[in-house]
Design a protein around this motif. Structure first.
Motif, PDB file in Angstrom:
ATOM      1  N   ALA A 186       0.826  -1.202   0.000  1.00  0.00           N
ATOM      2  CA  ALA A 186       0.000   0.000   0.000  1.00  0.00           C
ATOM      3  C   ALA A 186       0.864   1.258   0.000  1.00  0.00           C
ATOM      4  CB  ALA A 186      -0.909   0.001   1.232  1.00  0.00           C
ATOM      5  N   MET A 241       2.594   1.993  -3.710  1.00  0.00           N
ATOM      6  CA  MET A 241       1.773   1.913  -4.935  1.00  0.00           C
ATOM      7  C   MET A 241       2.372   2.738  -6.065  1.00  0.00           C
ATOM      8  SD  MET A 241      -0.683  -0.184  -4.603  1.00  0.00           S
ATOM      9  CE  MET A 241      -2.129   0.089  -5.613  1.00  0.00           C
ATOM     10  N   SER A 281       5.597   0.905  -7.380  1.00  0.00           N
ATOM     11  CA  SER A 281       5.281  -0.289  -8.166  1.00  0.00           C
ATOM     12  C   SER A 281       4.606   0.132  -9.467  1.00  0.00           C
ATOM     13  CB  SER A 281       4.418  -1.262  -7.361  1.00  0.00           C
ATOM     14  OG  SER A 281       3.275  -0.618  -6.856  1.00  0.00           O
ATOM     15  N   GLY A 282       3.804   1.178  -9.383  1.00  0.00           N
ATOM     16  CA  GLY A 282       3.133   1.686 -10.592  1.00  0.00           C
ATOM     17  C   GLY A 282       4.138   2.147 -11.641  1.00  0.00           C
ATOM     18  N   HIS A 298       1.257  -4.366  -6.483  1.00  0.00           N
ATOM     19  CA  HIS A 298       0.311  -3.328  -6.881  1.00  0.00           C
ATOM     20  C   HIS A 298      -1.121  -3.850  -6.787  1.00  0.00           C
ATOM     21  CE1 HIS A 298       0.181   0.700  -8.700  1.00  0.00           C
ATOM     22  NE2 HIS A 298      -0.901   0.308  -9.357  1.00  0.00           N
ATOM     23  N   HIS A 325      -2.723  -4.692  -3.102  1.00  0.00           N
ATOM     24  CA  HIS A 325      -3.425  -3.614  -2.404  1.00  0.00           C
ATOM     25  C   HIS A 325      -4.520  -3.020  -3.305  1.00  0.00           C
ATOM     26  CE1 HIS A 325      -4.319  -0.158   0.102  1.00  0.00           C
ATOM     27  NE2 HIS A 325      -4.145   0.626  -0.940  1.00  0.00           N
ATOM     28  N   GLY A 326      -4.188  -2.870  -4.580  1.00  0.00           N
ATOM     29  CA  GLY A 326      -5.087  -2.185  -5.501  1.00  0.00           C
ATOM     30  C   GLY A 326      -6.436  -2.858  -5.654  1.00  0.00           C
ATOM     31  N   SER A 346      -8.502  -2.311  -2.509  1.00  0.00           N
ATOM     32  CA  SER A 346      -8.700  -0.891  -2.380  1.00  0.00           C
ATOM     33  C   SER A 346      -9.734  -0.386  -3.388  1.00  0.00           C
ATOM     34  CB  SER A 346      -7.358  -0.196  -2.586  1.00  0.00           C
ATOM     35  OG  SER A 346      -7.506   1.189  -2.464  1.00  0.00           O
ATOM     36  N   THR A 390      -6.583   6.341   0.400  1.00  0.00           N
ATOM     37  CA  THR A 390      -6.038   5.206  -0.350  1.00  0.00           C
ATOM     38  C   THR A 390      -6.257   3.908   0.417  1.00  0.00           C
ATOM     39  OG1 THR A 390      -3.866   5.758   0.566  1.00  0.00           O
ATOM     40  CG2 THR A 390      -4.316   6.523  -1.651  1.00  0.00           C
TER      41      THR A 390
END
Lengths: 216, 257, 674
Positions: A99, A102, A105-106, A164, A167-168, A171, B220
């Protein structure tokens, strides 16, 4: 961000599924690669659908990056810039390494995707593996993953994607309003980890098998 | 017992702050954290130094005026397995070992400028409520209290969200300085009640819009806010806000005129 | 009362106060039946044309239930409201800390409640020292409060059927208390706060947080503005208006330790008093029996636990002083003194607040108190270490009902106790001791809530209120909201109707210049003393004096002594206090010093008031006036009046004005709990 992210995750899962066809046989894989270019023929001529699909994906990527940039900027400003607390302790199970990283990693993923497209779609010849070789598109893959450098690059990239997504994915669901209770949160988190892991292993199985010569 | 302190000192909003070391003797475990600071201030005043400015009022954990970051945790409640829900005023010195060092910093976020030492300006939270965190009913215009029955479960959920004390710990804990938990608590409180429905769509848009305009960060889904919330406002509230916000995009009455 | 007592009072009077003329409320038409008075006043009160309202400015100091509700309501009506509070947000006012509930004569439980019964209970509970017209109105509007709050979204407790739940509270026989878990005050205040923020958004209310009112501006005989100090920048500023409303709460912090918030202070009301507003019944303070005891000298405040604990808990102390240090579980049954059950067999542990409090004090005075020892100075000047606490024991209740049932009923209170004391009340008996909780006294107001200064209105706990000598449980929230939502907005218009004729007042007006100079010179004086003693050390000393001599039990010698001690302490303060820093910054020491300066004057008036009232009533217990059984004894023939005190200047004797209390709708009785 949530919507585009989920679209991209779905794309990744299909992409991974297609890749795995190489485990069955080279022909199967080439057939699948060819199919991608002729979907919805003859209603739509040639690779029209493929281009439409690429446009949608590109739009998602652009929107995803744009909103990421916006959120990152807002969040950086929101916390009051650099150097906030002299000590900061985390108490939340959701405050994971994934998290917190992000944005990094993005960025790795973006760089990787550019390389990946150049390698397999835009300019395969420059990487020494033209797609019109004797084994067709599968040949490209075999040439690429015979090289340990690409294996290393792909492991790093897949690790970034895995983080990524881990968590993504949850989320995105939370942002879309699906986090309705402690239990759902647990389920979503578990799914998130699962999807991340599936993507990581699913994408790395073919390269490793190729590298170690299990399939050829 | 004896305690070593590292306290954020900052004369006013314009000057730079820094951590200053103090050592304090004669602290008893029954003292609350703020009484420990009172003791320090008495000693500083006797020496002719400026006492440490900090906010507090009710000192029974309900007004929301107190709050500092203690050893990296807003309000300082940190259990071994789970966070302990507490406000700074309800934290007692028996949670600290003799001779330990405690670092005390103010809430830090763009929307909470430091006024002095450990005091910050949290009026941005009032602005968020001002943008729509209410039900528009003029005094004297109310129907009988029993005119509408309310499902107990929904009423209880409204209550859980309404227990927010507006202390701002969520903002201080959030790595993005976001006020989403605060805003979503009010959204959830009013969204659960029939009285809150007429303004529901417009409310969420206005409050979220105001929150962004005030310089709070975005959410987030890190969850630090809910972990430090002294009243246990759950993370689900944020999803409730998001649902309402998404729904508002598709509703005509969600347009500001 | 005996003649000799009257003579003593005359002697004392010559020394400490002067007699003034009686005063009367001229606004209520008492010739009408009691239920017709309020409708009549609403009709006779002149109105203000909606188009004129936005030209009129109303200053409201305080944002609690009374101030916040009044500001929201007057904002909705279209007036220009300037609202001030010392906290960083209007939502922090100390109304928020009320736990129990709010009374309303809704009769939803169909158990015989009515407006008249609520009125009756309140007057009786106040020991017949409240004005009956005001109390009747309070009871009459109580039902509207609940409607209003529910419409605002206050999440009162509900039954499964979806209707509102009620409980019985404070020993009354009907279930009329609406509640929101143990946080009723918080929920009601948030409701008022939201209504207020709505008006801030609408532009009718201008909110000034972290602004402390430090002076009242009285120009041409009318309250026309205030002077504030910006607590962040130190800026001293004048504000002008057509009318000024004070809703600044009570003055319990004169005792230093109380259940009030740290910032609660009497500066606004005291400044108004010095400018001519009479102070009503200052000695009427309420002491709550079930608070967590003092743990040491550095304690900053006391925490109240709900009175409901006395329903199942048994109160006792050891019979022998040598047992006091022992683990209470080791003390056998025959060595325990369940003193309330012993002295009041029929009411037992459920005797009224003042009796329970006083008996706890007696036990501890006798050296039978338990818990940590605290330093005390006795009236003869000797220092003692004494335990101030009695046991509140649930072991029998746990045996009878089971631990789960007790936990269900009192779990949150037990948790609170454990967090503060680190003792497990399921295992070890709780320790409790009384603490100052509420002040019934306050600025004297008429039926319109207007003080003796024209244009100065006072509502909520800040006025001398509807509670007489003692407040019933769950009535403080009711009064604050009644004043703010339903009374003041109706009565203030009668005064405002004249405001277009008021002369203009601005910073150049002599009264404004004088007020500003007073504030500045006071601040400068405080900063320039440069003495040795901290503000808190003097405040603690004042607290000790007040608690010892003007607390649960008062007597003539003690009060006379207290007045002397306070006068000396005031001298000490003005010559030896140490205030660090400067005015032009956020300076909390300066804030506290200013408040303490006013407490030091108010404390003296409280003692004088307590000294003059040679009777026991409600929260005021004079040792000289008790029955043979040691119960409070009223003297209705002599003291059935409100004592309204007039300021005559520093070092001058205050003037006592009496407002005789005439009860036409209720029969006056002496209470008995034997």
């Amino acid at each position: 961000m949530a919507v585009t992210g989920l679209v991209l995750v779905i794309f990744l899962l299909f992409h991974m599924f297609g890749n795995l066809k190489i485990l069955i046989s080279v022909e199967d894989f080439n057939h699948y690669a060819g199919f991608l270019r002729t979907i919805l023929n003859p209603i739509l001529p040639g690779d029209t659908f493929l281009w439409m699909f690429r446009c949608v994906l590109l739009l998602c990527v652009v929107l995803h990056i744009w909103s990421a940039a916006r959120v990152t900027k807002q969040d950086y400003k929101g916390k009051g810039g650099r150097g906030r607390y002299s000590i900061k302790k985390s108490l939340s199970p959701d405050n994971t390494y994934a998290a917190r990283t992000m944005i990094w990693s993005g960025i790795i993923i973006v760089l990787f995707v550019i390389m990946h497209l150049l390698q397999f779609t835009i300019a395969p010849a420059a990487f020494g593996n033209p797609h019109d070789g004797p084994d067709g598109r599968a040949g490209m893959v075999f040439t690429a993953f015979g090289n340990w450098i690409f294996i290393v690059i792909y492991v790093i990239a897949m690790a970034a994607i895995c983080l990524h997504v881990s968590h993504g994915f949850w989320s995105a669901f939370a942002t879309l309003g699906a986090n309705v209770s402690g239990l759902t949160r647990k389920v979503l988190r578990a799914c998130s980890l699962l999807v991340g892991a599936v993507i990581f292993f699913g994408f790395l199985v073919p390269p490793f098998l190729i590298f170690f010569g299990v399939i050829n | 017992m004896k305690i070593n302190l590292r306290i954020w000192r900052q004369h006013n909003g314009k000057e730079q702050g820094r951590l200053v070391q103090y050592s304090l003797d004669g602290v008893s475990g029954d003292m609350s954290f703020l009484e420990m600071l009172d003791l320090l201030n008495e000693q500083l005043t006797e020496k002719g130094e400026d006492p440490v400015a900090f906010d507090s009022d009710c000192r029974e954990g309900i007004c929301g005026q107190c709050g500092v970051v203690i050893n990296g945790v807003p309000h300082g409640g940190q259990g071994v397995a789970q966070p302990v829900r507490t406000t700074t005023c309800q934290l007692h010195m028996r949670s600290f070992a003799d001779g330990s060092t405690i670092t005390i910093e103010p809430w830090k976020a763009a929307a909470f400028p430091v006024l002095r030492d450990l005091i910050v300006d949290r009026s941005a939270l009032d602005r968020v409520i001002e943008a729509g965190g209410y039900i528009s009913v003029n005094t004297g215009a109310a129907p009988d209290a029993h005119a509408v029955q309310i499902n107990k479960k929904r009423s209880d959920r409204a209550f859980d969200a309404a227990t927010c004390i507006g202390c701002g710990a969520c903002v201080a804990a959030c790595p993005n300085g976001s006020a989403m938990l605060f805003t979503s608590a009010k959204i959830t409180h009013l969204a659960m009640l029939p009285q809150g429905q007429p303004e529901r769509v417009l409310r969420v848009k206005r409050m979220v819009g105001e929150q962004d305009a005030l310089g709070f960060g975005g959410c987030t889904n890190i969850g630090e806010c809910a972990a430090v919330c002294p009243k246990g406002i759950p993370l689900e509230s944020i999803s409730q806000l998001n649902r309402d916000l998404i729904a508002s995009l598709f509703k005509h009455d969600g347009k500001d005129d | 009362m005996s003649t000799s007592a009257k003579e003593t009072n005359a002697e004392l009077a010559a020394q400490y106060w002067q007699a003034g003329e009686d005063i009367h409320d001229a606004k209520a038409n008492v010739a009408l039946p009691i239920d017709k008075i309020w409708p009549d006043r609403q009709f006779t009160s002149r109105l203000v044309n909606p188009a004129n309202r936005r030209k009129m400015t109303v200053i409201i100091v305080g944002t609690g239930l009374a101030g916040g509700a009044a500001a929201a309501t007057l904002g909705e009506a279209g007036y220009r409201v300037e609202n001030f509070c010392y906290q960083d947000s209007p939502r922090r006012a100390h109304s928020i800390a009320a736990q129990g509930g709010i009374n309303a004569a809704k009769n939803y439980k169909y158990d015989g409640d009515s407006v008249y019964r609520l009125f009756y209970d309140t007057v009786k509970g106040g020991d017949y020292r409240a004005r009956e017209t005001n109390v009747y109105r309070l009871a009459a509007v109580s039902a509207n409060i609940i409607d209003q709050c529910v419409a605002q979204g206050v999440p009162f407790a509900r039954e499964y059927g979806g209707l509102l739940d009620n409980r019985s509270f404070g020993g009354v026989q009907v279930q009329r208390t609406f509640y929101a878990r143990g946080q009723t005050g918080q929920q009601l205040l948030i409701g008022a706060y939201q209504a207020l923020e709505r008006q801030v958004n609408a532009g009718t209310v201008h909110m000034h947080t972290r602004h402390e009112m430090v002076e009242l501006i009285v120009a041409d005989g009318r309250a026309r503005g205030i002077v504030t100090r910006d607590m962040v920048t130190g800026k001293i500023e004048e504000w002008f208006a057509d009318v000024v409303v004070l809703a600044t709460g009570g003055y319990g912090n004169v005792f230093f330790l109380s259940t009030n918030a740290m910032g609660c202070n009497a500066t606004a009301t005291w400044r108004a008093h010095r400018k001519g507003a009479f102070f009503g019944n200052p000695c009427f303070t309420q002491i709550h029996p079930t608070c967590i005891p003092v743990h040491g000298e550095n304690q900053s405040k006391l925490t109240l636990m709900s009175e409901s604990l006395r329903n199942d808990g048994r109160i006792w102390v050891p019979k022998k002083a040598e047992d006091c240090e022992k683990d209470p579980r080791q003390i056998p049954e025959q060595d325990r003194d369940y003193y309330l059950e012993r002295i009041y067999p029929s009411f037992g542990n459920l005797v009224p607040r003042d009796i329970a409090s006083r008996q706890a004090k007696y036990r501890c005075d006798e050296g039978l108190g338990v818990g940590p020892k605290v330093k005390e100075v006795d009236s003869d000047g000797t220092e003692h270490m004494r335990s101030r606490g009695v046991y509140l024991d649930f072991s029998e209740a746990i045996q009878r009902l089971g631990k789960d049932a007790v936990e269900k009923k009192y779990g949150n209170l037990f948790d609170m106790y454990q967090r503060i004391t680190d003792e497990n009340p399921y295992e070890v008996p709780m320790r409790i001791y009384p603490a100052v909780h509420y002040t019934m006294g306050g600025l004297w107001v008429d039926y319109d809530l207007q003080s003796t200064i024209p244009g100065l209105f006072v509502c909520g706990e800040a006025n001398f209120s509807d509670h007489g000598a003692n407040r019933l449980g769950a009535s403080a929230l009711m009064q604050g909201l009644a004043d703010g939502y339903f009374v003041l907005p109706n009565t203030i218009t009668d005064y405002l109707a004249d405001s277009p004729k008021f002369p203009k007042v601005d910073t150049k007006h002599p009264a404004a210049i004088l007020a500003r100079q007073d504030v500045e010179s006071r601040v400068n004086k405080l900063l320039s003393i440069g003495g040795e003693r901290t503000v808190d050390s003097i405040h603690k000393e004042l607290g000790h004096i007040m608690w010892e001599y003007c607390g649960m039990e008062r007597n003539e010698a003690g009060l006379v002594k207290a007045i002397g001690l306070i006068r000396n302490l005031r001298k000490e303060f003005w010559t030896n206090v140490k205030v660090t820093g400067v005015n032009e910054e956020l300076n909390q020491t300066l804030e506290r010093a200013g408040r303490l300066a006013d407490f030091l004057e108010l404390g003296e008036l409280m003692c004088i008031d307590a000294l003059h009232r040679r009777e026991s009533c409600g929260g005021h217990f004079r040792a000289e006036s008790q029955t043979e059984e040691g119960e409070a004894l009223r003297h209705d023939d002599t003291y059935q009046y409100v004592a309204a005190w007039e300021w005559t200047g520093e070092g001058h004797k205050p003037v006592l004005h009496k407002e005789p209390l005439i009860y036409k709708s209720i029969q006056v009785k002496q209470r008995s709990y034997k």
